[in-house]
Scaffold this motif. Structure first.
Motif, PDB file in Angstrom:
ATOM      1  N   THR A 159       0.768  -1.194  -0.267  1.00  0.00           N
ATOM      2  CA  THR A 159       0.241  -0.002   0.164  1.00  0.00           C
ATOM      3  C   THR A 159       0.843   1.261  -0.058  1.00  0.00           C
ATOM      4  N   ASP A 160       0.666   2.213  -0.922  1.00  0.00           N
ATOM      5  CA  ASP A 160       1.364   3.437  -1.011  1.00  0.00           C
ATOM      6  C   ASP A 160       0.401   4.399  -0.328  1.00  0.00           C
ATOM      7  N   THR A 161       0.666   5.265   0.442  1.00  0.00           N
ATOM      8  CA  THR A 161      -0.073   6.593   0.923  1.00  0.00           C
ATOM      9  C   THR A 161       0.802   7.788   0.474  1.00  0.00           C
ATOM     10  N   LEU A 162      -0.038   8.720  -0.169  1.00  0.00           N
ATOM     11  CA  LEU A 162       0.914   9.584  -0.452  1.00  0.00           C
ATOM     12  C   LEU A 162       0.215  11.246  -0.107  1.00  0.00           C
ATOM     13  N   ARG A 163       1.082  12.208   0.239  1.00  0.00           N
ATOM     14  CA  ARG A 163       0.196  13.437   0.630  1.00  0.00           C
ATOM     15  C   ARG A 163       0.891  14.476  -0.635  1.00  0.00           C
ATOM     16  N   ILE A 164      -0.357  15.184  -1.000  1.00  0.00           N
ATOM     17  CA  ILE A 164      -0.086  16.192  -2.111  1.00  0.00           C
ATOM     18  C   ILE A 164      -0.142  17.555  -1.646  1.00  0.00           C
ATOM     19  N   GLU A 165       0.717  18.179  -2.122  1.00  0.00           N
ATOM     20  CA  GLU A 165       0.882  19.731  -1.908  1.00  0.00           C
ATOM     21  C   GLU A 165       1.134  20.480  -3.121  1.00  0.00           C
ATOM     22  N   ASP A 166       0.467  21.628  -3.609  1.00  0.00           N
ATOM     23  CA  ASP A 166       0.715  22.344  -4.904  1.00  0.00           C
ATOM     24  C   ASP A 166       0.673  21.567  -5.809  1.00  0.00           C
ATOM     25  N   GLY A 167      -0.129  20.442  -5.945  1.00  0.00           N
ATOM     26  CA  GLY A 167      -0.214  19.629  -7.188  1.00  0.00           C
ATOM     27  C   GLY A 167       0.998  18.491  -7.536  1.00  0.00           C
ATOM     28  N   LYS A 168       1.551  18.393  -6.490  1.00  0.00           N
ATOM     29  CA  LYS A 168       2.790  17.353  -6.736  1.00  0.00           C
ATOM     30  C   LYS A 168       2.584  16.588  -5.404  1.00  0.00           C
ATOM     31  N   PHE A 169       3.226  15.266  -5.489  1.00  0.00           N
ATOM     32  CA  PHE A 169       3.428  14.464  -4.327  1.00  0.00           C
ATOM     33  C   PHE A 169       4.592  14.897  -3.458  1.00  0.00           C
ATOM     34  N   VAL A 170       4.626  15.120  -2.159  1.00  0.00           N
ATOM     35  CA  VAL A 170       5.591  15.565  -1.253  1.00  0.00           C
ATOM     36  C   VAL A 170       5.958  14.388  -0.134  1.00  0.00           C
ATOM     37  N   GLU A 171       5.088  13.583   0.133  1.00  0.00           N
ATOM     38  CA  GLU A 171       5.471  12.645   1.029  1.00  0.00           C
ATOM     39  C   GLU A 171       4.967  11.262   0.564  1.00  0.00           C
ATOM     40  N   TYR A 172       5.772  10.257   0.900  1.00  0.00           N
ATOM     41  CA  TYR A 172       5.401   8.842   0.733  1.00  0.00           C
ATOM     42  C   TYR A 172       5.530   7.886   1.748  1.00  0.00           C
ATOM     43  N   TRP A 173       4.375   7.176   2.050  1.00  0.00           N
ATOM     44  CA  TRP A 173       4.601   6.303   3.049  1.00  0.00           C
ATOM     45  C   TRP A 173       4.391   5.014   2.395  1.00  0.00           C
ATOM     46  N   LEU A 174       5.226   3.974   2.518  1.00  0.00           N
ATOM     47  CA  LEU A 174       5.076   2.714   2.066  1.00  0.00           C
ATOM     48  C   LEU A 174       4.953   1.510   2.924  1.00  0.00           C
ATOM     49  N   ASN A 175       3.983   0.568   2.711  1.00  0.00           N
ATOM     50  CA  ASN A 175       3.759  -0.757   3.417  1.00  0.00           C
ATOM     51  C   ASN A 175       3.657  -1.677   2.425  1.00  0.00           C
ATOM     52  N   SER A 176       4.755  -2.655   2.475  1.00  0.00           N
ATOM     53  CA  SER A 176       4.800  -3.698   1.424  1.00  0.00           C
ATOM     54  C   SER A 176       4.901  -5.172   2.227  1.00  0.00           C
ATOM     55  N   ASP A 177       4.468  -6.366   1.685  1.00  0.00           N
ATOM     56  CA  ASP A 177       4.576  -7.539   2.220  1.00  0.00           C
ATOM     57  C   ASP A 177       5.830  -8.232   1.915  1.00  0.00           C
ATOM     58  N   THR A 178       6.946  -7.641   2.929  1.00  0.00           N
ATOM     59  CA  THR A 178       8.487  -8.400   2.838  1.00  0.00           C
ATOM     60  C   THR A 178       8.440  -9.668   3.053  1.00  0.00           C
ATOM     61  N   LEU A 179       7.530 -10.263   3.999  1.00  0.00           N
ATOM     62  CA  LEU A 179       7.550 -11.602   4.113  1.00  0.00           C
ATOM     63  C   LEU A 179       7.151 -12.419   2.842  1.00  0.00           C
ATOM     64  N   GLN A 180       6.195 -12.182   2.324  1.00  0.00           N
ATOM     65  CA  GLN A 180       5.578 -12.644   1.056  1.00  0.00           C
ATOM     66  C   GLN A 180       6.628 -12.725   0.026  1.00  0.00           C
ATOM     67  N   LEU A 181       7.596 -11.434  -0.111  1.00  0.00           N
ATOM     68  CA  LEU A 181       8.623 -11.532  -1.130  1.00  0.00           C
ATOM     69  C   LEU A 181       9.648 -12.376  -0.893  1.00  0.00           C
ATOM     70  N   LEU A 182      10.216 -12.247   0.433  1.00  0.00           N
ATOM     71  CA  LEU A 182      11.300 -13.050   0.952  1.00  0.00           C
ATOM     72  C   LEU A 182      11.260 -14.426   0.899  1.00  0.00           C
ATOM     73  N   THR A 183       9.743 -14.842   1.129  1.00  0.00           N
ATOM     74  CA  THR A 183       9.442 -16.237   1.019  1.00  0.00           C
ATOM     75  C   THR A 183       9.606 -16.881  -0.183  1.00  0.00           C
TER      76      THR A 183
END
Length: 188
Positions: A159-183
């Protein structure tokens, strides 16, 4: 990215994937005589995305799928990343469109055909947007501890969560399934 060389850059990606990309790319680069960085990002019209979160999110997806041309139109120079990395980093080393493009390009070095697709419609509320995605790609090899053979297909979610300011993305929070990939890489 052209040729077979991979850049040596500290990246983050969907939490685990970035750490995987850094390690795999560093290992590959240490055996290569030269390394190259991705080309600077340019865009013909940065105004095309301004203030339309849905259009910006479509460009965000294309960016992660390897089309870097729209990055300056959607990524603020003040852009920052928040992610838990396998190497213990917090993602704060990536800034602006060029930093994000370098991160994505390096990740794609470990998974050259990586393809992101949305699982659900984006959620947009005020100055924030969130998307749930699935990534599928082919492992190119080189990750220390991974027992998966190059050519192994992987699929993981995040899941990507992004904050928008002045028509552009300024912050990005990332949550991914690391266990799934490493397995799937048989790295556990």
């Amino acid at each position: 990215m052209t040729g077979t060389t991979r850049p040596r850059i500290r990246l983050l990606l969907p939490a685990a994937l970035a750490a995987l990309a850094v390690t795999a790319t560093t290992a590959a680069a240490s055996t290569s005589p030269t390394t190259t960085a991705p080309h600077p990002v340019t865009s013909p019209d940065h105004r095309a995305h301004a203030k339309n979160p849905k259009v910006m999110l479509d460009a965000w997806l294309r960016l992660w799928n390897g089309d870097y041309t729209e990055a300056p139109g959607i990524i603020s120079p003040e852009f920052t990343v928040h992610a838990a990395l396998l190497d213990g980093g917090d993602g704060s080393g990536i800034h602006g469109a060029d930093g994000l493009v370098a991160w994505i390009a390096q990740t794609r070095g470990a998974f050259p055909d990586l393809r992101f697709s949305l699982q659900t419609d984006p959620l947009i509320a005020g100055h924030r947007a969130s998307v749930r995605w699935t990534a599928t790609g082919t492992y190119a090899g080189g990750f220390p501890g991974a027992k998966a053979r190059p050519g192994t297909r992987v699929t993981f979610t995040g899941t990507d969560t992004l904050r928008i300011e002045d028509g552009k993305f300024v912050e990005y929070w990332l949550n991914s399934d690391t266990l799934q990939l490493l397995t799937q890489l048989r790295a556990l």
